[in-house]
Design a protein around this motif. Sequence first.
Motif, mmCIF file in Angstrom:
data_model
loop_
_atom_site.group_PDB
_atom_site.id
_atom_site.type_symbol
_atom_site.label_atom_id
_atom_site.label_comp_id
_atom_site.label_asym_id
_atom_site.label_seq_id
_atom_site.Cartn_x
_atom_site.Cartn_y
_atom_site.Cartn_z
ATOM 1 N N ALA A 157 44.493 31.419 63.126
ATOM 2 C CA ALA A 157 43.994 32.628 63.515
ATOM 3 C C ALA A 157 45.089 33.933 63.117
ATOM 4 O O ALA A 157 44.517 34.772 62.877
ATOM 5 N N THR A 158 46.375 33.434 63.126
ATOM 6 C CA THR A 158 47.297 34.380 62.655
ATOM 7 C C THR A 158 46.948 34.778 61.203
ATOM 8 O O THR A 158 47.118 35.819 60.767
ATOM 9 N N LEU A 159 46.928 33.625 60.316
ATOM 10 C CA LEU A 159 46.741 33.808 59.119
ATOM 11 C C LEU A 159 45.571 34.716 58.900
ATOM 12 O O LEU A 159 45.346 35.538 57.966
ATOM 13 N N ASP A 160 44.346 34.481 59.316
ATOM 14 C CA ASP A 160 43.174 35.134 59.206
ATOM 15 C C ASP A 160 43.237 36.723 59.577
ATOM 16 O O ASP A 160 42.749 37.413 58.989
ATOM 17 N N TRP A 192 46.939 48.805 54.899
ATOM 18 C CA TRP A 192 48.238 48.438 54.984
ATOM 19 C C TRP A 192 48.234 46.781 54.419
ATOM 20 O O TRP A 192 49.410 46.112 54.303
ATOM 21 N N SER A 193 46.983 46.009 54.648
ATOM 22 C CA SER A 193 47.071 44.646 54.187
ATOM 23 C C SER A 193 47.359 44.558 52.737
ATOM 24 O O SER A 193 47.951 43.327 52.452
ATOM 25 N N PHE A 194 47.374 45.429 51.709
ATOM 26 C CA PHE A 194 47.862 45.400 50.487
ATOM 27 C C PHE A 194 49.535 45.475 50.321
ATOM 28 O O PHE A 194 49.817 44.892 49.478
ATOM 29 N N PHE A 195 50.091 45.777 51.496
ATOM 30 C CA PHE A 195 51.370 45.850 51.545
ATOM 31 C C PHE A 195 52.073 44.809 52.334
ATOM 32 O O PHE A 195 52.616 43.858 52.108
ATOM 33 N N SER A 196 51.323 44.457 53.589
ATOM 34 C CA SER A 196 51.718 43.498 54.545
ATOM 35 C C SER A 196 51.535 41.874 54.086
ATOM 36 O O SER A 196 52.293 41.384 54.451
ATOM 37 N N TYR A 197 50.613 41.750 53.316
ATOM 38 C CA TYR A 197 50.186 40.327 52.927
ATOM 39 C C TYR A 197 51.650 39.799 52.120
ATOM 40 O O TYR A 197 51.650 38.392 52.040
ATOM 41 N N ALA A 228 61.746 48.879 44.824
ATOM 42 C CA ALA A 228 60.512 49.564 44.299
ATOM 43 C C ALA A 228 59.605 48.251 43.382
ATOM 44 O O ALA A 228 58.542 48.450 43.431
ATOM 45 N N VAL A 229 60.573 47.583 42.461
ATOM 46 C CA VAL A 229 59.912 46.599 41.682
ATOM 47 C C VAL A 229 59.051 45.840 42.686
ATOM 48 O O VAL A 229 58.263 45.327 42.434
ATOM 49 N N PHE A 230 59.671 45.090 43.677
ATOM 50 C CA PHE A 230 59.284 44.415 44.667
ATOM 51 C C PHE A 230 58.119 44.671 44.995
ATOM 52 O O PHE A 230 56.772 44.062 45.149
ATOM 53 N N VAL A 231 58.035 45.955 45.687
ATOM 54 C CA VAL A 231 56.930 46.709 46.489
ATOM 55 C C VAL A 231 55.769 47.092 45.363
ATOM 56 O O VAL A 231 54.538 46.537 45.658
ATOM 57 N N GLY A 232 56.343 47.479 44.441
ATOM 58 C CA GLY A 232 55.071 47.783 43.400
ATOM 59 C C GLY A 232 54.385 46.715 42.818
ATOM 60 O O GLY A 232 53.068 46.663 42.689
ATOM 61 N N ALA A 233 55.063 45.613 42.560
ATOM 62 C CA ALA A 233 54.675 44.465 41.993
ATOM 63 C C ALA A 233 53.655 43.630 43.071
ATOM 64 O O ALA A 233 52.632 43.142 42.548
ATOM 65 N N GLY A 234 54.012 43.695 44.246
ATOM 66 C CA GLY A 234 53.318 43.128 45.260
ATOM 67 C C GLY A 234 51.877 43.801 45.473
ATOM 68 O O GLY A 234 51.137 43.291 45.627
ATOM 69 N N ILE A 235 52.051 45.119 45.299
ATOM 70 C CA ILE A 235 50.880 46.159 45.579
ATOM 71 C C ILE A 235 49.950 46.029 44.505
ATOM 72 O O ILE A 235 48.711 45.661 44.731
ATOM 73 N N ILE A 236 50.341 45.868 43.375
ATOM 74 C CA ILE A 236 49.567 45.437 41.914
ATOM 75 C C ILE A 236 48.817 44.130 42.409
ATOM 76 O O ILE A 236 47.880 44.020 41.931
ATOM 77 N N ALA A 237 49.757 43.037 42.636
ATOM 78 C CA ALA A 237 49.437 41.713 42.644
ATOM 79 C C ALA A 237 48.030 41.417 43.591
ATOM 80 O O ALA A 237 47.191 40.979 43.528
ATOM 81 N N SER A 238 48.366 42.393 44.748
ATOM 82 C CA SER A 238 47.341 42.334 45.910
ATOM 83 C C SER A 238 45.760 42.815 45.728
ATOM 84 O O SER A 238 44.712 42.593 45.690
ATOM 85 N N ALA A 239 45.936 44.122 44.532
ATOM 86 C CA ALA A 239 44.691 44.842 44.137
ATOM 87 C C ALA A 239 44.063 43.911 42.906
ATOM 88 O O ALA A 239 42.921 43.881 42.997
ATOM 89 N N LEU A 240 44.787 43.122 42.183
ATOM 90 C CA LEU A 240 44.221 42.174 41.202
ATOM 91 C C LEU A 240 43.708 41.062 41.867
ATOM 92 O O LEU A 240 42.606 40.506 41.795
ATOM 93 N N PHE A 241 44.433 40.598 43.076
ATOM 94 C CA PHE A 241 43.703 39.339 43.875
ATOM 95 C C PHE A 241 42.418 39.923 44.536
ATOM 96 O O PHE A 241 41.597 39.250 44.432
ATOM 97 N N SER A 242 42.384 41.062 45.060
ATOM 98 C CA SER A 242 41.216 41.711 45.618
ATOM 99 C C SER A 242 40.150 41.883 44.688
ATOM 100 O O SER A 242 38.832 41.488 44.774
ATOM 101 N N ALA A 243 40.370 42.285 43.261
ATOM 102 C CA ALA A 243 39.567 42.486 42.315
ATOM 103 C C ALA A 243 38.754 41.234 41.791
ATOM 104 O O ALA A 243 37.687 41.046 41.484
ATOM 105 N N LEU A 244 39.629 40.108 41.938
ATOM 106 C CA LEU A 244 39.183 38.916 41.018
ATOM 107 C C LEU A 244 38.615 38.038 42.140
ATOM 108 O O LEU A 244 37.907 36.993 41.742
ATOM 109 N N ASN A 245 38.782 38.421 43.492
ATOM 110 C CA ASN A 245 38.220 37.508 44.366
ATOM 111 C C ASN A 245 37.274 38.207 45.199
ATOM 112 O O ASN A 245 37.009 38.469 46.334
#
Length: 103
Positions: free
Chosen positions: A31-34, A45-50, A86-103
């Motif tokens: 339930a927490t994961l969902d 915010w889920s693009f950052f919090s994940y 900035a690298v950590f946050v930027g890479a994480g947001i880019i990764a979340s956007a790519l993950f969302s686009a591919l799934n």
Amino acid sequence: MKFPIATLLLFAAVAGVYLYLSGGLLYLDQATLDSLALNSSKSPWSFFSYMFVHVGIVHLAGNLLPLLLFALVLEFSLLAAIDVLAVFVGAGIIASALFSALN
């Protein structure tokens, strides 16, 4: 030799959020994961919090080890602490956007 403040801050943030969400049990229920899953329809915010949510202790450790190694190399050799963050946050947001686009 400078103190790796950004590396330690990132490590503490990722591990601390996991410990908080698990209630110290080192396990997140489904339930927490969902509720925290990356989903653009829930909240932008889920693009950052994940970046701070992990399925289990092995997943957490498997992400923290490369984070520590990579961030330490960056912070000691190339970048200032704010740049490492900035690298950590930027890479994480880019990764979340790519993950969302591919799934």
